[in-house]
Design a protein around this motif. Structure first.
Motif, PDB file in Angstrom:
ATOM      1  N   MET A   1      81.010  -7.385  10.760  1.00 58.60           N
ATOM      2  CA  MET A   1      80.645  -7.995  12.032  1.00 58.60           C
ATOM      3  C   MET A   1      81.529  -9.195  12.343  1.00 58.60           C
ATOM      4  SD  MET A   1      77.158  -9.802  13.286  1.00 58.60           S
ATOM      5  CE  MET A   1      76.645  -9.448  14.956  1.00 58.60           C
ATOM      6  N   ALA A   2      81.836 -10.028  11.306  1.00 55.58           N
ATOM      7  CA  ALA A   2      82.535 -11.296  11.572  1.00 55.58           C
ATOM      8  C   ALA A   2      83.892 -11.057  12.223  1.00 55.58           C
ATOM      9  CB  ALA A   2      82.693 -12.079  10.269  1.00 55.58           C
TER      10      ALA A   2
ATOM     11  N   GLU B   1      91.156  -2.889  10.217  1.00 53.20           N
ATOM     12  CA  GLU B   1      89.962  -2.389   9.513  1.00 53.20           C
ATOM     13  C   GLU B   1      90.396  -1.390   8.446  1.00 53.20           C
ATOM     14  OE1 GLU B   1      86.448  -2.733   9.305  1.00 53.20           O
ATOM     15  OE2 GLU B   1      86.977  -1.275   7.762  1.00 53.20           O
ATOM     16  N   LYS B   2      90.056  -1.726   7.220  1.00 57.65           N
ATOM     17  CA  LYS B   2      90.432  -0.868   6.085  1.00 57.65           C
ATOM     18  C   LYS B   2      89.700   0.486   6.119  1.00 57.65           C
ATOM     19  CE  LYS B   2      90.063  -1.466   1.030  1.00 57.65           C
ATOM     20  NZ  LYS B   2      89.483  -2.458   0.074  1.00 57.65           N
TER      21      LYS B   2
ATOM     22  N   SER C   1      79.269  -3.128   7.113  1.00 61.16           N
ATOM     23  CA  SER C   1      77.845  -3.061   6.758  1.00 61.16           C
ATOM     24  C   SER C   1      76.944  -3.328   7.959  1.00 61.16           C
ATOM     25  CB  SER C   1      77.533  -4.069   5.653  1.00 61.16           C
ATOM     26  OG  SER C   1      78.043  -3.607   4.425  1.00 61.16           O
TER      27      SER C   1
ATOM     28  N   VAL D   1      68.744  -7.048  12.403  1.00 59.99           N
ATOM     29  CA  VAL D   1      67.961  -8.250  12.707  1.00 59.99           C
ATOM     30  C   VAL D   1      68.852  -9.477  12.458  1.00 59.99           C
ATOM     31  CG1 VAL D   1      65.835  -9.547  12.316  1.00 59.99           C
ATOM     32  CG2 VAL D   1      65.891  -7.064  11.910  1.00 59.99           C
TER      33      VAL D   1
ATOM     34  N   ARG E   1      74.569  -0.955  -1.879  1.00 57.81           N
ATOM     35  CA  ARG E   1      73.818  -0.645  -0.656  1.00 57.81           C
ATOM     36  C   ARG E   1      74.556  -1.316   0.497  1.00 57.81           C
ATOM     37  NH1 ARG E   1      69.816  -3.701   2.051  1.00 57.81           N
ATOM     38  NH2 ARG E   1      68.195  -2.531   3.118  1.00 57.81           N
TER      39      ARG E   1
ATOM     40  N   ASP F   1      89.003  -8.302  -0.965  1.00 59.10           N
ATOM     41  CA  ASP F   1      90.421  -8.453  -0.575  1.00 59.10           C
ATOM     42  C   ASP F   1      90.660  -9.785   0.141  1.00 59.10           C
ATOM     43  OD1 ASP F   1      90.580  -5.896  -1.560  1.00 59.10           O
ATOM     44  OD2 ASP F   1      90.724  -4.912   0.390  1.00 59.10           O
TER      45      ASP F   1
ATOM     46  N   HIS G   1      75.143  -7.606  -0.173  1.00 58.08           N
ATOM     47  CA  HIS G   1      76.388  -8.378  -0.047  1.00 58.08           C
ATOM     48  C   HIS G   1      76.378  -9.539  -1.021  1.00 58.08           C
ATOM     49  CE1 HIS G   1      74.578 -11.629   2.280  1.00 58.08           C
ATOM     50  NE2 HIS G   1      74.087 -10.760   3.130  1.00 58.08           N
TER      51      HIS G   1
ATOM     52  N   ALA H   1      80.647 -12.525   5.043  1.00 60.23           N
ATOM     53  CA  ALA H   1      80.355 -12.543   3.604  1.00 60.23           C
ATOM     54  C   ALA H   1      81.582 -12.889   2.757  1.00 60.23           C
ATOM     55  CB  ALA H   1      79.769 -11.202   3.174  1.00 60.23           C
TER      56      ALA H   1
ATOM     57  N   SER I   1      70.322 -14.626   6.745  1.00 63.08           N
ATOM     58  CA  SER I   1      70.818 -13.512   7.557  1.00 63.08           C
ATOM     59  C   SER I   1      72.341 -13.448   7.510  1.00 63.08           C
ATOM     60  CB  SER I   1      70.344 -13.683   9.003  1.00 63.08           C
ATOM     61  OG  SER I   1      71.015 -12.778   9.845  1.00 63.08           O
TER      62      SER I   1
ATOM     63  N   LEU J   1      74.098 -11.276   8.982  1.00 61.02           N
ATOM     64  CA  LEU J   1      74.587 -10.996  10.344  1.00 61.02           C
ATOM     65  C   LEU J   1      74.720 -12.294  11.132  1.00 61.02           C
ATOM     66  CD1 LEU J   1      72.507  -7.800  11.264  1.00 61.02           C
ATOM     67  CD2 LEU J   1      74.923  -7.903  10.638  1.00 61.02           C
TER      68      LEU J   1
HETATM   69  C1  LIG Z   1      71.271  -1.437   4.775  1.00 64.70           C
HETATM   70  C2  LIG Z   1      71.596  -2.843   5.226  1.00 64.70           C
HETATM   71  C3  LIG Z   1      70.668  -3.552   5.976  1.00 64.70           C
HETATM   72  C4  LIG Z   1      70.976  -4.857   6.399  1.00 64.70           C
HETATM   73  N1  LIG Z   1      70.122  -5.489   7.249  1.00 64.70           N
HETATM   74  C5  LIG Z   1      70.428  -6.716   7.692  1.00 64.70           C
HETATM   75  C6  LIG Z   1      69.632  -7.360   8.667  1.00 64.70           C
HETATM   76  O1  LIG Z   1      68.695  -6.798   9.246  1.00 64.70           O
HETATM   77  N2  LIG Z   1      69.931  -8.653   9.009  1.00 64.70           N
HETATM   78  C7  LIG Z   1      71.006  -9.302   8.476  1.00 64.70           C
HETATM   79  O2  LIG Z   1      71.247 -10.442   8.824  1.00 64.70           O
HETATM   80  N3  LIG Z   1      71.832  -8.692   7.603  1.00 64.70           N
HETATM   81  C8  LIG Z   1      71.579  -7.417   7.220  1.00 64.70           C
HETATM   82  N4  LIG Z   1      72.441  -6.774   6.374  1.00 64.70           N
HETATM   83  C9  LIG Z   1      73.632  -7.506   5.884  1.00 64.70           C
HETATM   84  C10 LIG Z   1      74.732  -7.505   6.947  1.00 64.70           C
HETATM   85  O3  LIG Z   1      75.025  -6.201   7.348  1.00 64.70           O
HETATM   86  C11 LIG Z   1      75.967  -8.205   6.385  1.00 64.70           C
HETATM   87  O4  LIG Z   1      75.596  -9.483   5.920  1.00 64.70           O
HETATM   88  C12 LIG Z   1      77.037  -8.365   7.451  1.00 64.70           C
HETATM   89  O5  LIG Z   1      77.443  -7.110   7.939  1.00 64.70           O
HETATM   90  C13 LIG Z   1      78.214  -9.139   6.883  1.00 64.70           C
HETATM   91  O6  LIG Z   1      79.202  -9.210   7.877  1.00 64.70           O
HETATM   92  P1  LIG Z   1      80.720  -9.180   7.466  1.00 64.70           P
HETATM   93  O7  LIG Z   1      81.507  -9.173   8.713  1.00 64.70           O
HETATM   94  O8  LIG Z   1      80.987 -10.211   6.461  1.00 64.70           O
HETATM   95  O9  LIG Z   1      80.885  -7.775   6.709  1.00 64.70           O
HETATM   96  P2  LIG Z   1      80.925  -6.315   7.335  1.00 64.70           P
HETATM   97  O10 LIG Z   1      80.032  -6.208   8.506  1.00 64.70           O
HETATM   98  O11 LIG Z   1      80.691  -5.365   6.214  1.00 64.70           O
HETATM   99  O12 LIG Z   1      82.426  -6.161   7.829  1.00 64.70           O
HETATM  100  C14 LIG Z   1      83.500  -6.317   6.933  1.00 64.70           C
HETATM  101  C15 LIG Z   1      84.574  -5.320   7.314  1.00 64.70           C
HETATM  102  O13 LIG Z   1      85.790  -5.609   6.608  1.00 64.70           O
HETATM  103  C16 LIG Z   1      86.401  -4.378   6.260  1.00 64.70           C
HETATM  104  N5  LIG Z   1      87.374  -4.603   5.185  1.00 64.70           N
HETATM  105  C17 LIG Z   1      87.154  -4.766   3.865  1.00 64.70           C
HETATM  106  N6  LIG Z   1      88.326  -4.976   3.232  1.00 64.70           N
HETATM  107  C18 LIG Z   1      89.308  -4.965   4.174  1.00 64.70           C
HETATM  108  C19 LIG Z   1      90.707  -5.133   4.140  1.00 64.70           C
HETATM  109  N7  LIG Z   1      91.381  -5.363   2.994  1.00 64.70           N
HETATM  110  N8  LIG Z   1      91.415  -5.037   5.305  1.00 64.70           N
HETATM  111  C20 LIG Z   1      90.771  -4.794   6.475  1.00 64.70           C
HETATM  112  N9  LIG Z   1      89.423  -4.613   6.562  1.00 64.70           N
HETATM  113  C21 LIG Z   1      88.696  -4.723   5.422  1.00 64.70           C
HETATM  114  C22 LIG Z   1      85.220  -3.513   5.863  1.00 64.70           C
HETATM  115  O14 LIG Z   1      85.575  -2.162   5.882  1.00 64.70           O
HETATM  116  C23 LIG Z   1      84.203  -3.885   6.940  1.00 64.70           C
HETATM  117  O15 LIG Z   1      84.317  -3.063   8.076  1.00 64.70           O
HETATM  118  C24 LIG Z   1      72.192  -5.467   6.000  1.00 64.70           C
HETATM  119  C25 LIG Z   1      73.131  -4.733   5.269  1.00 64.70           C
HETATM  120  C26 LIG Z   1      72.851  -3.424   4.899  1.00 64.70           C
HETATM  121  C27 LIG Z   1      73.901  -2.637   4.168  1.00 64.70           C
END
Ligand SMILES: Cc1cc2nc3c(=O)[nH]c(=O)nc-3n(C[C@H](O)[C@H](O)[C@H](O)COP(=O)(O)OP(=O)(O)OC[C@H]3O[C@@H](n4cnc5c(N)ncnc54)[C@H](O)[C@@H]3O)c2cc1C
Length: 344
Positions: free
Chosen positions: A1-2, A21-22, A29, A36, A140, A148, A285, A314, A326, A328
């Motif tokens: 998401m970030a 996006e890898k 996630s 939420v 999960r 990375d 995470h 994360a 959270s 998200l």
């Molecule tokens: C089943 C489930 C339920 C959840 N429910 C909730 C909820 O209700 N509320 C909440 O707050 N949180 C929830 N979470 C947690 C939430 O989804 C994560 O905290 C959030 O997505 C983190 O955001 P992010 O951008 O750090 O990671 P992500 O959303 O995972 O995005 C990171 C992206 O980076 C990409 N990536 C990785 N390595 C590389 C690379 N070397 N080069 C390019 N791209 C790369 C990945 O493929 C991914 O697409 C849940 C998670 C799961 C799995």
């Protein structure tokens, strides 16, 4: 998401960001999540729940999440509910597919299947996949978050935070398909007697149960429930529904008299029959990560910002250390901040 939030905000600020996006799909996630996006009610609550985190990082989430949620609406993302269903928290619930699609549209230039080589904003989702593999736990989460972004930041001189061995954990009945990550979660430790493989009590869980899941010996336990517990509500379902989802997922659900040890006496087991569900700790995470300041600037060990390097989501540590929050919300708030600081 970030990364998507940073991309969308940067494009709104008239930059031309590229999101690399890898994985073979966007959303990481976030796409698999319950959608939420929430915060603790006050900074004091946040500090009490996550005492090892940095107050300055937590404060921006408490102060800015509501505006960030309004910003999502300005992008055409309507919540499905304007509350979380949990009196301890404030926030909104989204359909994760709709949320992902709208952020992808707003971010504009997304290149799938392209791991980054150089980046200004690191947002690779932490290192859940690596941690799960190293500790022999279930994963999960989306499969691509191997750390990375963290490795790249360390190479550029970044410091790491505390909590590098902590994670947001959920108890799962088995390794399930992504589509069952939410439905099959066994979120009723508070109603269960939680026992290790010798029949010893593992202990009690906080409301979010992530603490207990991290303490399961070798990542495994039995959740034993009585007939009364089966009727208890868990969000929109009951404990009986969750036990049924464990059965459907191929989990080990058995009458408790078929356990290989004697059940200890417990006030939690008062109305027979008693059922035992095998659970496995699963990593959603990681909690520790890159050290940043409250402008999403990556910091070195002396607290100096690395030139032109930002991190969000994360990949960042020091927000939820010692507790649960959270992911998200952190990704949304710090994704936006990273874009704003990078372009300032
Ligand atoms: C089943 C489930 C339920 C959840 N429910 C909730 C909820 O209700 N509320 C909440 O707050 N949180 C929830 N979470 C947690 C939430 O989804 C994560 O905290 C959030 O997505 C983190 O955001 P992010 O951008 O750090 O990671 P992500 O959303 O995972 O995005 C990171 C992206 O980076 C990409 N990536 C990785 N390595 C590389 C690379 N070397 N080069 C390019 N791209 C790369 C990945 O493929 C991914 O697409 C849940 C998670 C799961 C799995």
């Amino acid at each position: 998401m970030a990364g998507l939030a940073a991309g969308a905000r940067a494009r709104q600020l008239r930059a031309a960001p590229v999101v690399l996006e890898k994985g073979n799909r966007a959303g990481g996630s976030m796409l698999l999540s319950s959608g939420v996006v929430w915060r603790h009610r006050t900074l004091d609550d946040f500090r009490a729940e996550c005492p090892g985190g940095e107050a300055s990082l937590q404060a921006r989430i408490v102060e800015e999440l509501d505006d960030a949620l309004d910003w999502l609406e300005s992008l055409g993302i309507e919540p499905v509910r304007r509350e979380t269903g949990n009196p301890l928290t404030l926030g909104r619930r989204y359909d994760p597919t709709g949320l992902t699609e709208a952020l992808v549209r707003a971010a504009g230039d997304i290149r799938l299947g392209v791991p980054f080589a150089e980046a200004q904003v690191l947002a690779t989702g932490g290192f859940a996949a690596r941690l799960a593999r190293e500790r022999d736990l279930l994963l999960r989460a989306a499969p691509w978050s191997e750390g990375d972004g963290l490795a790249y930041a360390i190479e550029r001189g970044a410091a790491t935070t505390g909590g590098m061995d902590e994670f947001y954990g959920r108890a799962m009945p088995a390794a399930v398909a992504e589509a069952d990550f939410v439905r099959a979660s066994q979120l009723y430790a508070r109603h269960a007697l939680v026992l290790d493989d010798d029949g010893n009590e593992v202990g009690e869980a906080a409301w979010h149960e992530s603490d207990l899941v991290q303490r399961l010996p070798d990542g495994r336990a039995w959740y034993v429930v009585d007939a009364r517990a089966l009727r208890e509500p868990v969000r929109e379902r009951t404990v009986a529904d969750l036990v049924e989802s464990a059965r459907n997922a191929g989990g080990d659900v058995r009458p408790a008299d078929q356990l290989p040890f004697e059940l200890p006496p417990s006030p939690k087991l008062s109305e027979p029959p008693f059922l035992a569900v095998r659970v496995h700790a699963a990593v959603t995470h990681t909690t520790g990560g890159i050290r940043i300041d409250d402008r999403a600037r990556v910091l070195d060990r002396e607290g100096r910002p690395a030139p032109n390097l930002y991190a969000a989501g994360a990949d960042v540590g020091g927000i939820f250390t010692g507790g649960y929050g959270s992911g998200l919300a952190a990704a949304l708030v710090y994704g936006r901040i990273a874009a704003e600081t990078a372009l300032a």
